[in-house]
Design a protein around this motif. Structure first.
Motif, PDB file in Angstrom:
ATOM      1  N   LEU A  39      34.172  55.194  40.213  1.00  0.00           N
ATOM      2  CA  LEU A  39      34.425  54.358  41.394  1.00  0.00           C
ATOM      3  C   LEU A  39      35.405  55.006  42.379  1.00  0.00           C
ATOM      4  N   ALA A  40      36.490  55.578  41.842  1.00  0.00           N
ATOM      5  CA  ALA A  40      37.501  56.174  42.734  1.00  0.00           C
ATOM      6  C   ALA A  40      36.859  57.293  43.552  1.00  0.00           C
ATOM      7  N   GLU A  41      36.031  58.052  42.906  1.00  0.00           N
ATOM      8  CA  GLU A  41      35.366  59.163  43.582  1.00  0.00           C
ATOM      9  C   GLU A  41      34.405  58.652  44.670  1.00  0.00           C
ATOM     10  N   GLU A  42      33.743  57.533  44.347  1.00  0.00           N
ATOM     11  CA  GLU A  42      32.787  56.961  45.300  1.00  0.00           C
ATOM     12  C   GLU A  42      33.525  56.457  46.554  1.00  0.00           C
ATOM     13  N   ILE A  43      34.691  55.862  46.312  1.00  0.00           N
ATOM     14  CA  ILE A  43      35.488  55.358  47.444  1.00  0.00           C
ATOM     15  C   ILE A  43      35.957  56.545  48.287  1.00  0.00           C
ATOM     16  N   GLU A  44      36.303  57.596  47.609  1.00  0.00           N
ATOM     17  CA  GLU A  44      36.727  58.798  48.337  1.00  0.00           C
ATOM     18  C   GLU A  44      35.567  59.348  49.189  1.00  0.00           C
ATOM     19  N   ARG A  45      34.354  59.285  48.630  1.00  0.00           N
ATOM     20  CA  ARG A  45      33.168  59.726  49.380  1.00  0.00           C
ATOM     21  C   ARG A  45      33.040  58.925  50.664  1.00  0.00           C
ATOM     22  N   PHE A  46      33.226  57.595  50.526  1.00  0.00           N
ATOM     23  CA  PHE A  46      33.104  56.733  51.698  1.00  0.00           C
ATOM     24  C   PHE A  46      34.184  57.086  52.729  1.00  0.00           C
ATOM     25  N   ASP A  47      35.447  57.205  52.261  1.00  0.00           N
ATOM     26  CA  ASP A  47      36.554  57.508  53.185  1.00  0.00           C
ATOM     27  C   ASP A  47      36.285  58.820  53.923  1.00  0.00           C
ATOM     28  N   HIS A  48      35.769  59.754  53.176  1.00  0.00           N
ATOM     29  CA  HIS A  48      35.497  61.068  53.738  1.00  0.00           C
ATOM     30  C   HIS A  48      34.406  60.965  54.829  1.00  0.00           C
ATOM     31  N   PRO A  92      32.647  48.229  53.264  1.00  0.00           N
ATOM     32  CA  PRO A  92      31.924  48.975  52.221  1.00  0.00           C
ATOM     33  C   PRO A  92      32.838  49.438  51.090  1.00  0.00           C
ATOM     34  N   ARG A  93      34.064  49.808  51.481  1.00  0.00           N
ATOM     35  CA  ARG A  93      35.057  50.258  50.489  1.00  0.00           C
ATOM     36  C   ARG A  93      35.301  49.140  49.470  1.00  0.00           C
ATOM     37  N   GLU A  94      35.534  47.932  50.027  1.00  0.00           N
ATOM     38  CA  GLU A  94      35.825  46.788  49.153  1.00  0.00           C
ATOM     39  C   GLU A  94      34.628  46.452  48.276  1.00  0.00           C
ATOM     40  N   MET A  95      33.451  46.631  48.860  1.00  0.00           N
ATOM     41  CA  MET A  95      32.247  46.290  48.101  1.00  0.00           C
ATOM     42  C   MET A  95      32.029  47.243  46.922  1.00  0.00           C
ATOM     43  N   VAL A  96      32.293  48.521  47.157  1.00  0.00           N
ATOM     44  CA  VAL A  96      32.150  49.494  46.052  1.00  0.00           C
ATOM     45  C   VAL A  96      33.100  49.098  44.919  1.00  0.00           C
ATOM     46  N   GLU A  97      34.333  48.747  45.313  1.00  0.00           N
ATOM     47  CA  GLU A  97      35.334  48.353  44.304  1.00  0.00           C
ATOM     48  C   GLU A  97      34.903  47.108  43.528  1.00  0.00           C
ATOM     49  N   ARG A  98      34.397  46.144  44.300  1.00  0.00           N
ATOM     50  CA  ARG A  98      34.075  44.839  43.725  1.00  0.00           C
ATOM     51  C   ARG A  98      32.765  44.875  42.938  1.00  0.00           C
ATOM     52  N   GLU A  99      31.736  45.534  43.498  1.00  0.00           N
ATOM     53  CA  GLU A  99      30.396  45.423  42.901  1.00  0.00           C
ATOM     54  C   GLU A  99      29.942  46.682  42.178  1.00  0.00           C
ATOM     55  N   ALA A 103      28.121  53.929  47.665  1.00  0.00           N
ATOM     56  CA  ALA A 103      28.635  53.718  49.026  1.00  0.00           C
ATOM     57  C   ALA A 103      27.505  53.476  50.029  1.00  0.00           C
ATOM     58  N   GLU A 104      26.367  54.160  49.847  1.00  0.00           N
ATOM     59  CA  GLU A 104      25.240  53.992  50.784  1.00  0.00           C
ATOM     60  C   GLU A 104      24.799  52.520  50.809  1.00  0.00           C
ATOM     61  N   TRP A 105      24.686  51.971  49.594  1.00  0.00           N
ATOM     62  CA  TRP A 105      24.214  50.591  49.503  1.00  0.00           C
ATOM     63  C   TRP A 105      25.216  49.643  50.164  1.00  0.00           C
ATOM     64  N   ALA A 106      26.508  49.911  49.936  1.00  0.00           N
ATOM     65  CA  ALA A 106      27.546  49.050  50.518  1.00  0.00           C
ATOM     66  C   ALA A 106      27.470  49.110  52.046  1.00  0.00           C
ATOM     67  N   ILE A 107      27.223  50.301  52.596  1.00  0.00           N
ATOM     68  CA  ILE A 107      27.117  50.427  54.063  1.00  0.00           C
ATOM     69  C   ILE A 107      25.896  49.665  54.562  1.00  0.00           C
ATOM     70  N   LYS A 108      24.812  49.794  53.829  1.00  0.00           N
ATOM     71  CA  LYS A 108      23.574  49.097  54.221  1.00  0.00           C
ATOM     72  C   LYS A 108      23.788  47.581  54.258  1.00  0.00           C
TER      73      LYS A 108
END
Ligand code: PEP
Ligand code: MG
Length: 574
Positions: A39-48, A92-99, A103-108
């Motif tokens: 998850l942490a890595e995925e959030i980093e992907r989104f931030d990036h 999207p960041r919060e969604m990745v954390e929560r669900e 990240a792609e899905w959270a953005i969608k």
């Protein structure tokens, strides 16, 4: 659960495969659950990706192209504001954390929610800003695609996949590699939209205008797509599946048989030679052109070189593309249309807002408004004339002043090449598209000043009947056999023949079997269509005797009764 959906058939063939759904935005979005440790890595992907998109906007602003319109800055500012909206920058960041989703899905999901908010606005201008939200989301998703995350490996990569989307733009479709998907289906769209045209040129079955398919079909549902009837069968039973497999192999066998006509001359029974040319979108398409035995290119839609990319092709890149086609076709004619951008084909980052895009700054109008862009293309085109039998075609002419301005542009570009000692064909033929009723009616001036004419039936019908060709809600009114359309077609073909000006039809009507004899009867001797259709039309030409169809064609043209016209056409085709 099995069920059937009906839509508009736009590209024939039968496909059987599993559904792959893509989001409202045009990039493909998968949905998967991530193990906690990623998850942490995925959030980093989104931030990036967020940061990279912000940088992209900053660089677009500082490198604002000189041809871009003045509203470009306002446009960028709006996109930056959308990106900074908490729904896209924080949600999207919060969604990745929560669900625990990717990240792609959270953005969608966040994009869809934001789009839905824009949908509620009463003000039409604000409502239309949903398109901007989607474009910003696309940029974010594109950044993510450059940094792959922990995607689950697909268990069914060797099984055919059918792409299910709410909408697909021509630019989306042109990016798919040939045979990447077995078929496409969309909720919106119509038979002569550029998305449908690209599906046909990819030789991929396609059904559009299905309204709610994207909501009703689930990922991995088994689908049969019948591109001839416009039908989708979802999770069919065994018997139906077996029947369609049989139909599919019969269809493929028929296509193979037709290809045997490849090197036959397209002569009518009475010995009249007919030219069957192909329409292409990219230089790579010429392999298909040859495989299907087309004897030239009647329409190279050069604007597809400009779509779906961040930077526009410069003179050298364009020149290489045009030269490749010219050389590849040897001495056969290659008609390259100057770019027809605008309406449903927009340059990334310089999209224009217009209430009626089809009636706005499109095609030659846009070229004349963006002289630098036009000059670059004309230089590339003229240089390519030295390497083959290249002709230049101007789209969407409506009046003589536009034509004069265009011819002056061409003359000035030739002069520039002369000054630099760069070779080109001094006698290059310049043609015009007749696709606006005004040009069809005031034909003589175009016929006098141009070397050849080509009828764009897709737009001619759109503008004659006042029907947006991309809008499935009015698709049923799109009628090539409307007496007004037939009168215009007969007038243009007849007048050109009388004046001895070469004329062709390059709109979708030229590839419709039901219309081949009608056109022949009107006096048309040159057709241009999507490559795969050439053998089918050739077969019809080979079985037609011109003296036998003349009187029925005249009867059709004299009739103003739509039912009668259809009845007579059936007789003509019997
Ligand atoms: C037409 O309008 O018929 C045509 C051939 O051009 P396009 O479909 O690209 O608008
Ligand atoms: Mg057109």
């Amino acid at each position: 659960m099995s069920f059937t959906l009906h839509g508009i058939a736009v590209s024939s063939g039968i496909a059987i495969g599993y559904a792959h759904l893509i989001s409202h935005t045009s990039l493909e979005v998968a949905h998967y659950v991530l193990p906690k440790q990623f998850l942490a890595e995925e959030i980093e992907r989104f931030d990036h990706a967020l940061m990279a998109t912000r940088q992209e906007f900053a660089s677009l602003r500082s490198n604002r192209p000189s041809y871009a319109a003045a509203e470009f800055d306002a446009f960028l500012e709006l996109h930056q504001m959308i990106l900074d909206d908490p729904m896209l920058s924080i949600g999207p960041r919060e969604m990745v954390e929560r669900e625990h989703c990717n990240a792609e899905w959270a953005i969608k999901v966040q994009t869809d929610a934001l789009v839905a908010q824009f949908d509620e606005f009463e003000d039409a201008y604000l409502r239309e800003r949903q398109a901007d939200v989607k474009q910003v989301a696309e940029r974010l998703l594109k950044q993510l695609s450059g940094q792959p995350g922990h995607q689950p490996t697909s268990a069914r990569h060797d099984i055919e996949t059918i792409l299910v989307a709410h909408d697909l733009s021509p630019a989306d479709l042109i990016q798919f590699k040939p045979q990447q998907y077995a078929a496409f289906l969309t909720d919106v769209g119509s038979a002569t939209s550029h998305t449908a045209i690209v599906a046909r040129s990819l030789n991929t079955p396609c059904v559009v205008g299905l309204h709610h398919a994207r909501e009703l079909i689930r990922e991995d549902d088994l689908l049969i797509l019948d591109g001839e009837q416009g039908v989708i069968l979802v999770n069919p039973g065994k018997a139906v599946l077996a029947e369609y497999k049989l139909l599919q192999s019969e269809w493929e066998l028929d296509r193979k048989k037709l290809k045997r006509l490849r090197s036959a001359r397209a002569n009518t029974l009475d010995g009249t030679a007919i030219e069957l040319h192909a329409n292409i979108e990219k230089p790579e398409d010429i392999a298909e052109v040859k495989e299907n035995g087309a004897t030239g290119i009647g329409l190279f839609r050069s604007e597809f070189l400009f779509l779906g990319r961040d930077e526009l092709p410069g003179e050298e890149e364009q020149f290489e593309a045009y030269r490749t086609v010219a050389e590849g076709m040897k001495d056969q004619p290659v008609t390259i249309r100057t770019f027809d951008l605008g309406a449903d084909k927009q340059i990334k980052g310089a999209e224009r807002v217009s209430n009626n895009p089809a009636l706005g700054l499109r095609a030659i109008r846009l070229c004349l408004a963006e002289p630098q862009l036009f000059r670059t293309q004309l230089r590339a085109l003229l240089r390519a004339t030295h390497y083959g039998n290249v002709k230049i075609l101007i789209p969407m002419l409506s009046c003589v002043s536009e034509l004069n301005q265009t011819l002056q542009f061409i003359a000035a570009t030739k002069q520039g090449l002369d000054d630099e000692g760069i070779p080109y064909d001094r006698n290059v033929m310049i043609g015009g598209m007749i696709e606006i009723p005004a040009a069809a009616l005031a034909l003589n001036v175009f016929a006098r000043k141009l070397d050849f004419l080509s009828i764009g039936t897709n737009d001619l019908i759109q503008y004659t009947l006042a029907i947006d060709r991309t809008d499935e809600d009015v698709a049923h009114l799109y009628d090539p056999l409307h007496p007004a359309v037939l009168q215009l077609l007969a007038h243009v073909i007849g007048t050109c023949n009388k004046l001895d000006v070469p004329v062709s039809v390059c709109g979708e009507m030229a590839g419709e079997l039901a219309h081949t004899r009608l056109f022949l009867g009107m006096g048309l001797r040159q057709f241009s269509m999507f490559s795969a259709q050439v053998p089918t039309i050739k077969q019809r030409v080979l079985s037609t005797s011109l003296p036998e169809i003349t009187s029925l064609t005249q009867k059709i043209l004299r009739s103003d009764d739509p039912m009668k016209i259809r009845e007579l056409l059936d007789k003509l085709n019997a």
